[in-house]
Design a protein around this motif. Structure first.
Motif, PDB file in Angstrom:
ATOM      1  N   ALA A  89      -3.915   0.698 -10.654  1.00  0.00           N
ATOM      2  CA  ALA A  89      -3.768   1.740 -10.715  1.00  0.00           C
ATOM      3  C   ALA A  89      -3.101   2.257 -12.099  1.00  0.00           C
ATOM      4  CB  ALA A  89      -2.045   2.239  -9.697  1.00  0.00           C
ATOM      5  N   PHE A  90      -3.346   4.125 -11.904  1.00  0.00           N
ATOM      6  CA  PHE A  90      -3.145   4.724 -13.006  1.00  0.00           C
ATOM      7  C   PHE A  90      -2.378   6.168 -13.192  1.00  0.00           C
ATOM      8  CE2 PHE A  90      -4.913   7.912 -15.873  1.00  0.00           C
ATOM      9  CZ  PHE A  90      -3.649   7.572 -17.073  1.00  0.00           C
ATOM     10  N   SER A  91      -1.631   6.201 -13.701  1.00  0.00           N
ATOM     11  CA  SER A  91      -1.101   7.537 -13.263  1.00  0.00           C
ATOM     12  C   SER A  91       0.331   7.634 -14.638  1.00  0.00           C
ATOM     13  CB  SER A  91      -0.047   7.828 -11.950  1.00  0.00           C
ATOM     14  OG  SER A  91       0.291   8.905 -12.017  1.00  0.00           O
ATOM     15  N   GLY A  92       0.063   8.875 -15.306  1.00  0.00           N
ATOM     16  CA  GLY A  92       0.738   9.526 -16.294  1.00  0.00           C
ATOM     17  C   GLY A  92       0.716   7.618 -17.041  1.00  0.00           C
ATOM     18  N   ASN A  93       1.955   7.691 -17.430  1.00  0.00           N
ATOM     19  CA  ASN A  93       2.420   6.738 -18.607  1.00  0.00           C
ATOM     20  C   ASN A  93       2.065   5.264 -18.132  1.00  0.00           C
ATOM     21  OD1 ASN A  93       4.424   6.747 -17.287  1.00  0.00           O
ATOM     22  ND2 ASN A  93       5.867   7.241 -18.985  1.00  0.00           N
ATOM     23  N   LEU A 131       3.057  -1.566  -5.247  1.00  0.00           N
ATOM     24  CA  LEU A 131       2.739  -0.719  -3.858  1.00  0.00           C
ATOM     25  C   LEU A 131       3.369   0.275  -4.131  1.00  0.00           C
ATOM     26  CD1 LEU A 131       3.452  -3.663  -1.020  1.00  0.00           C
ATOM     27  CD2 LEU A 131       1.290  -2.694  -2.501  1.00  0.00           C
ATOM     28  N   SER A 132       4.918   0.798  -4.491  1.00  0.00           N
ATOM     29  CA  SER A 132       5.364   1.602  -4.255  1.00  0.00           C
ATOM     30  C   SER A 132       4.628   3.200  -5.233  1.00  0.00           C
ATOM     31  CB  SER A 132       6.707   2.173  -4.638  1.00  0.00           C
ATOM     32  OG  SER A 132       7.680   1.336  -4.334  1.00  0.00           O
ATOM     33  N   PHE A 133       3.721   1.993  -6.185  1.00  0.00           N
ATOM     34  CA  PHE A 133       3.533   3.185  -7.386  1.00  0.00           C
ATOM     35  C   PHE A 133       2.523   3.782  -6.499  1.00  0.00           C
ATOM     36  CE2 PHE A 133       0.728   3.688 -10.916  1.00  0.00           C
ATOM     37  CZ  PHE A 133       1.039   4.366 -11.927  1.00  0.00           C
ATOM     38  N   LYS A 134       1.903   2.830  -6.098  1.00  0.00           N
ATOM     39  CA  LYS A 134       0.269   3.781  -5.532  1.00  0.00           C
ATOM     40  C   LYS A 134       0.270   4.724  -4.162  1.00  0.00           C
ATOM     41  CE  LYS A 134      -1.998   0.099  -3.798  1.00  0.00           C
ATOM     42  NZ  LYS A 134      -2.819  -0.992  -3.464  1.00  0.00           N
ATOM     43  N   GLU A 135       1.883   4.116  -3.136  1.00  0.00           N
ATOM     44  CA  GLU A 135       1.969   5.097  -2.536  1.00  0.00           C
ATOM     45  C   GLU A 135       2.239   6.489  -3.143  1.00  0.00           C
ATOM     46  OE1 GLU A 135       5.702   3.284  -1.149  1.00  0.00           O
ATOM     47  OE2 GLU A 135       4.234   1.972  -0.768  1.00  0.00           O
ATOM     48  N   LYS A 136       3.023   6.988  -4.324  1.00  0.00           N
ATOM     49  CA  LYS A 136       3.162   8.027  -4.997  1.00  0.00           C
ATOM     50  C   LYS A 136       1.534   8.962  -5.628  1.00  0.00           C
ATOM     51  CE  LYS A 136       5.717  10.350  -8.386  1.00  0.00           C
ATOM     52  NZ  LYS A 136       6.028  10.454  -9.611  1.00  0.00           N
ATOM     53  N   LEU A 137       0.580   7.995  -6.095  1.00  0.00           N
ATOM     54  CA  LEU A 137      -0.471   8.160  -5.728  1.00  0.00           C
ATOM     55  C   LEU A 137      -0.971   9.530  -4.649  1.00  0.00           C
ATOM     56  CD1 LEU A 137      -2.041   5.428  -8.587  1.00  0.00           C
ATOM     57  CD2 LEU A 137      -1.107   7.930  -9.488  1.00  0.00           C
ATOM     58  N   ILE A 138      -0.791   8.085  -3.622  1.00  0.00           N
ATOM     59  CA  ILE A 138      -1.456   9.344  -2.432  1.00  0.00           C
ATOM     60  C   ILE A 138      -0.942  10.176  -2.152  1.00  0.00           C
ATOM     61  CG2 ILE A 138      -2.110   8.420  -0.314  1.00  0.00           C
ATOM     62  CD1 ILE A 138      -3.842   6.679  -2.651  1.00  0.00           C
ATOM     63  N   THR A 139       0.617   9.909  -2.051  1.00  0.00           N
ATOM     64  CA  THR A 139       1.074  11.261  -1.169  1.00  0.00           C
ATOM     65  C   THR A 139       1.482  12.345  -2.513  1.00  0.00           C
ATOM     66  OG1 THR A 139       3.074   9.947  -1.479  1.00  0.00           O
ATOM     67  CG2 THR A 139       1.600   9.255   0.666  1.00  0.00           C
ATOM     68  N   GLY A 140       1.625  10.957  -3.523  1.00  0.00           N
ATOM     69  CA  GLY A 140       2.596  12.669  -4.720  1.00  0.00           C
ATOM     70  C   GLY A 140       3.805  13.005  -4.358  1.00  0.00           C
ATOM     71  N   ARG A 141       4.364  12.031  -3.242  1.00  0.00           N
ATOM     72  CA  ARG A 141       6.233  12.014  -3.183  1.00  0.00           C
ATOM     73  C   ARG A 141       6.757  10.960  -3.949  1.00  0.00           C
ATOM     74  NH1 ARG A 141       6.804  12.478   1.771  1.00  0.00           N
ATOM     75  NH2 ARG A 141       5.028  12.199   2.415  1.00  0.00           N
ATOM     76  N   LEU A 182      -5.027   1.827   2.191  1.00  0.00           N
ATOM     77  CA  LEU A 182      -4.316   2.784   1.747  1.00  0.00           C
ATOM     78  C   LEU A 182      -4.424   4.078   2.357  1.00  0.00           C
ATOM     79  CD1 LEU A 182      -2.905   2.335  -0.555  1.00  0.00           C
ATOM     80  CD2 LEU A 182      -5.156   2.666  -2.612  1.00  0.00           C
ATOM     81  N   TYR A 183      -5.797   4.280   2.465  1.00  0.00           N
ATOM     82  CA  TYR A 183      -6.568   5.869   3.088  1.00  0.00           C
ATOM     83  C   TYR A 183      -6.617   5.654   5.220  1.00  0.00           C
ATOM     84  CZ  TYR A 183      -6.710   7.509  -1.412  1.00  0.00           C
ATOM     85  OH  TYR A 183      -7.307   7.964  -3.343  1.00  0.00           O
ATOM     86  N   PHE A 228       0.277  -5.443   1.364  1.00  0.00           N
ATOM     87  CA  PHE A 228      -0.352  -3.951   1.058  1.00  0.00           C
ATOM     88  C   PHE A 228       0.608  -2.530   1.968  1.00  0.00           C
ATOM     89  CE2 PHE A 228      -1.391  -3.106   5.640  1.00  0.00           C
ATOM     90  CZ  PHE A 228      -1.027  -4.024   6.056  1.00  0.00           C
ATOM     91  N   THR A 229       0.219  -1.794   0.989  1.00  0.00           N
ATOM     92  CA  THR A 229       0.681  -0.209   1.314  1.00  0.00           C
ATOM     93  C   THR A 229       0.532   0.351   2.716  1.00  0.00           C
ATOM     94  OG1 THR A 229       2.205   1.169   0.930  1.00  0.00           O
ATOM     95  CG2 THR A 229       0.078   0.751  -0.505  1.00  0.00           C
ATOM     96  N   MET A 230       0.292   1.148   3.350  1.00  0.00           N
ATOM     97  CA  MET A 230       0.069   2.128   4.323  1.00  0.00           C
ATOM     98  C   MET A 230       1.225   3.343   4.220  1.00  0.00           C
ATOM     99  SD  MET A 230      -0.801   0.165   7.989  1.00  0.00           S
ATOM    100  CE  MET A 230      -2.514   1.275   8.021  1.00  0.00           C
ATOM    101  N   PRO A 231       0.380   4.143   3.138  1.00  0.00           N
ATOM    102  CA  PRO A 231       1.563   5.246   2.133  1.00  0.00           C
ATOM    103  C   PRO A 231       2.167   5.738   3.112  1.00  0.00           C
ATOM    104  CG  PRO A 231      -0.353   4.742   0.856  1.00  0.00           C
ATOM    105  CD  PRO A 231      -0.921   4.120   2.252  1.00  0.00           C
TER     106      PRO A 231
END
Ligand code: UDP
Ligand code: LCN
Length: 794
Positions: A67-71, A105-115, A438-439, A490-493
């Motif tokens: 998963a990638f975002s920002g830095n 998992l938290s990182f992915k959650e933020k990617l999906i929910t934007g929060r 995830l989705y 796993f996460t279910m955001p």
């Protein structure tokens, strides 16, 4: 374990930085393993050709996702079966460091929910399981009972040495109604038991070997023994000697042999709510396939084996097995509207059907998809408990759940009765759909995975033992994650983050593979067993006039046949096979194709996915002009005709193809091989383990249809030149099934497991009470809330 990518990061940081920058430039948020590898290959070609076959590639090949975002770039690497390593790469300081699952998992959650902090419920079962012994070798996975035996037999011997009685109280709890077994309450401790056994063995030695329990009963009762030791003097002596040996010097093989001989299981309740559970006209209907076949064969095999054991134990008790399923008032031409149906081929086993009821008590009349059953299960379980007690007059000794809904019901019922719970998944949906967790929100309306995955977690953690059909079902293979393994974290955001969902090293996992009914699926060369009428009927199915339930007429009936049969679900990929065939000129010139699945007229189907597949199938027929080379039978075949169909395919030196994108186990594969049809089956799921590639069949990759079609064409070509080749693969397939996949072996193993888990549970406090308390919360606070959100059926 140090990963190659970590070594590179230390020794050649520029290389690793370059790679992550390459990934960043692709501006992709979520990566799968295959994307990462493609990116790596591109990077090497442009910047570092020398790395293409380096150890760094190994790390990338083992990468599951990223998963990638920002830095930041997060990478999940699975260096070997059932092990996950999480890495974080920072574009600020170019450091690659390990991190915890929860951070990833938290990182992915933020990617999906934007929060930030969108998912507050973190589920972690590990702390509750701290005292449960776990295996540590990957090759031990799935052999839980062997591990427990090894682990606990020293405890048993210590306990006996220090006078702490383990066996005696366990043996004294077994009873059936008023009848106590084995040891009367008059015997109070192991010392007395040893003495009584010595006397009994002395007494038996002097008796005529033709005598039965009834002849020696009064003398043995005087010594403190009750029935259940054996029917004949020989059986009684063997069981008593095994116990005497165990009391002297416990060892696990004796323990297993002893527990196997004592009366512990008389009644079983098997839960399988969804689909159409019946014995006729149901296979191929939506949600109705292998699970029904599996359970019916399982029940027959279990009843036979329990009867045999009870007979040998000298007990005149008839075992009762109840299959509890859903009653569907609008059941079409099936018997699913009947509350009770005897299971064919058994003496006392029944299908008991219990309707789904709404909150107001009214009954749901129509079939509903397996994804929609969740709001009804609690009431269904309560009603089922009542039905079980009405039938048996007592609680069952074992409750077996099947699939996510049956396992949840089994959890509720086993908790209520306080009996052993066994879980059988058949297929876990989580790995079938990409990013299903995830989705989950995007898929919720159709699939309700929030309910299903929570139910799965509850059932797999509450059960005393889990039966799987293959190793890969638990822990996958080198390059594919196992179905159970995927519940590890796993996460279910927005809903829940699972840190430790299930541990595949838990000894509760045991591989017990099913078989195929050998009275139906037997080799094509067993001429005398074949019914001429069935042969004629199959011939008519294949080559007869077209009718409303078939499409296509095979013009050249001398060609070998490529055969496939499945429910017409997307994942089964029957349309994929037709497409591969349509595109492959050589294959089209060599063989005809026969498909059994679904119905021809989409308006006759009630299932959206099936309708879509039916339409697609027609399109393919039109697009590739297949009507003279492909025969599509859109009808249900009864079992005996199915068996004959496989054999007729073998008569013409044809093949069976199982093209699914994923197949949890694949009973059709076992059936085809048992009949002697060389089988080409998907490499994703059970068939990878059932078939040894190029020996007893062939693996195919459903994502590479052209290659799969070429493999089939090559096979036919080789059979032309090497007349024994077809025979070779066919015979090896038959051998493989006989050696590994039979119902007799299955039943023996399942009963042995039940006895042993029962014993270890009783004597080692494996009740997992803390876990169960936690699961109760999960059930009431999470599952029920989600289930209540599902639109009620009118
Ligand atoms: N089957 C059948 N008729 C059909 C489709 C399937 O008799 O039209 C039977 C098949 O012989 C096998 C079972 O249904 O016994 C399918 O089991 P499998 O494990 O292959 O797949 P599942 O449907 O459980 O995913
Ligand atoms: C469900 C499936 O999808 C199949 O792969 C299995 O063979 C079947 O259940 C029986 O376990």
């Amino acid at each position: 374990m140090q990963l190659a990518i970590e070594t590179y990061a230390r020794q050649q940081p520029d290389v690793v930085t370059g790679l992550f920058e390459w990934y960043r430039d692709c501006a992709k948020m979520l990566w799968l393993g295959s994307d990462l590898l493609d990116g790596f290959v591109n990077y090497c070609q442009h910047a570092h050709p020398e790395l293409i076959d380096s150890p760094l590639r190994e790390s990338i090949i083992k990468s599951q996702e990223a998963a990638f975002s920002g830095n930041q770039f997060y990478l999940l690497i699975r260096p070997r079966v059932a092990e996950q390593i999480y890495l974080r790469y920072s574009y600020d300081d170019h450091r690659l460091t390990r991190c915890e699952a929860s951070e990833f998992l938290s990182f992915k959650e933020k990617l999906i929910t934007g929060r930030e902090h969108s998912t507050n419920l973190e589920i972690d079962l590990a702390p509750f399981e701290r005292d449960v012994p776990k295996m540590n070798q990957t090759r031990s996975i799935g052999s839980g009972v062997e591990f427990l035996n090894r682990r606990f037999s020293s405890r048993l011997s210590n306990a006996l040495r220090y006078g702490d009685d383990l066996l005696l109280p366990f043996l004294q709890v077994h009873a059936y109604g008023d009848q106590t077994f084995l040891i009367s309450p008059a015997i109070k401790n192991s010392t007395e038991l040893r003495a009584a056994l010595a006397d009994a063995l002395e007494y038996i030695k002097a008796q005529d070997s033709d005598l039965l329990w009834g002849d020696v009963e009064s003398s043995l009762r005087l010594l403190g023994f009750e029935p259940g030791w054996g029917r004949t003097i020989k059986d009684i002596r063997t069981t008593m000697e095994l116990l005497a040996d165990l009391l002297e010097a416990p060892d696990y093989s004796n323990l297993e042999r002893f527990l196997d001989r004592i009366p512990m299981i008389f009644n079983i309740a098997i839960l399988s709510p969804h689909g159409y559970f019946g014995q006729k006209n149901v296979l191929g209907l939506p949600d109705t396939g292998g699970q029904v076949v599996y359970i019916l064969d399982q029940v027959r095999a279990l009843e036979r084996e329990i009867k045999k054991r009870l007979y040998e134990q000298g007990l005149a008790i008839s075992p009762r097995i109840l299959i509890i399923t859903r009653l569907i008032p609008e059941a079409g031409d099936t018997t699913c509207d009947q509350p009770i149906e005897p299971v064919e081929g058994t003496d006392h086993s029944l299908i008991i059907r219990v309707p789904f009821r709404r909150l107001d008590g009214s009954i749901v009349t129509e079939w509903i998809s397996r994804f929609e059953v969740w709001p009804y299960l609690e009431q269904f379980s309560r009603d089922s408990e009542q039905a079980i007690v009405e039938q048996l007059g007592r609680r069952p000794d074992l409750v077996i759940g099947n699939y996510s809904d049956g396992n949840l019901a089994a959890y509720l019922i086993a908790q209520k009765f306080g009996v052993t719970q066994c879980t059988i998944a058949h297929a876990l949906e989580k790995t079938k759909y990409l990013y299903s967790a995830l989705y989950w929100q995007d898929m919720e309306e159709q699939y309700h995975f929030s309910c299903q995955f929570t139910a799965d977690l509850i059932a797999m953690n509450s059960s005393d033992f889990i039966i799987t059909s293959t190793y890969q079902e638990i822990a996958g293979s080198d390059d594919v994650v196992g179905q159970y393994e995927s519940y590890g974290s796993f996460t279910m955001p927005g809903l829940q983050r699972i840190i430790h969902g299930i541990d595949v090293f838990d000894p509760k996992f045991n591989i017990v593979s099913p078989g195929a009914d050998d009275s139906i699926y037997f080799p094509y060369h067993a001429g005398k067993r074949r019914s001429e009428q069935d042969v004629r009927e199959v011939h008519n199915l294949l080559y007869g006039e077209q009718s409303s339930n078939c499409r296509g007429f095979l013009q050249d009936n001398n060609r070998p046949l490529i055969f496939s049969m499945a429910r017409l679900d997307k994942i089964k990929n029957l349309t994929g096979l037709v497409h591969w065939y349509g595109c492959h000129e050589t294959l089209r010139k060599t063989a005809n194709l026969v498909i059994v699945g679904g119905v021809i007229d989409p308006t006759h189907s009630h299932d959206g996915e099936e309708q879509e597949q039916i339409r697609h199938m027609h399109e393919l027929f039109d697009q590739y002009q297949l009507d003279t080379q492909v025969r599509w039978l859109g009808r249900r075949l009864d079992k005996s005709l199915c068996g004959e169909l496989y054999r007729c395919i073998a008569d013409q030196q044809g093949i069976f193809v199982q093209p699914a994108f994923f197949e949890a186990f694949g009973l059709t594969v076992v059936e085809a091989m048992a009949s002697g049809v060389p089988t080409f089956a998907t490499r994703y799921g059970g068939p990878l383990e059932i078939i040894e590639d190029k020996v007893s069949g062939f693996h195919i990759d459903p994502n590479r249809g052209d290659e799969a079609a070429a493999r089939m064409a090559d096979f036919f070509e080789r059979c032309e030149t090497d007349k024994k080749y077809w025979q070779y693969i066919s015979a090896n397939g038959i051998k493989r099934i006989e050696a590994r996949y039979t119902w007799r072996r299955y039943a023996q193993r399942l009963l042995t497991l039940t006895c042993i888990y029962g014993f270890w549970r009783f004597s080692n406090d494996l009740e997992r009470q803390e876990t169960n308390r936690y699961l109760q919360m999960l059930y009431h606070l999470q599952f029920k809330h989600r289930a209540a959100l599902i639109e009620p059926i009118r």
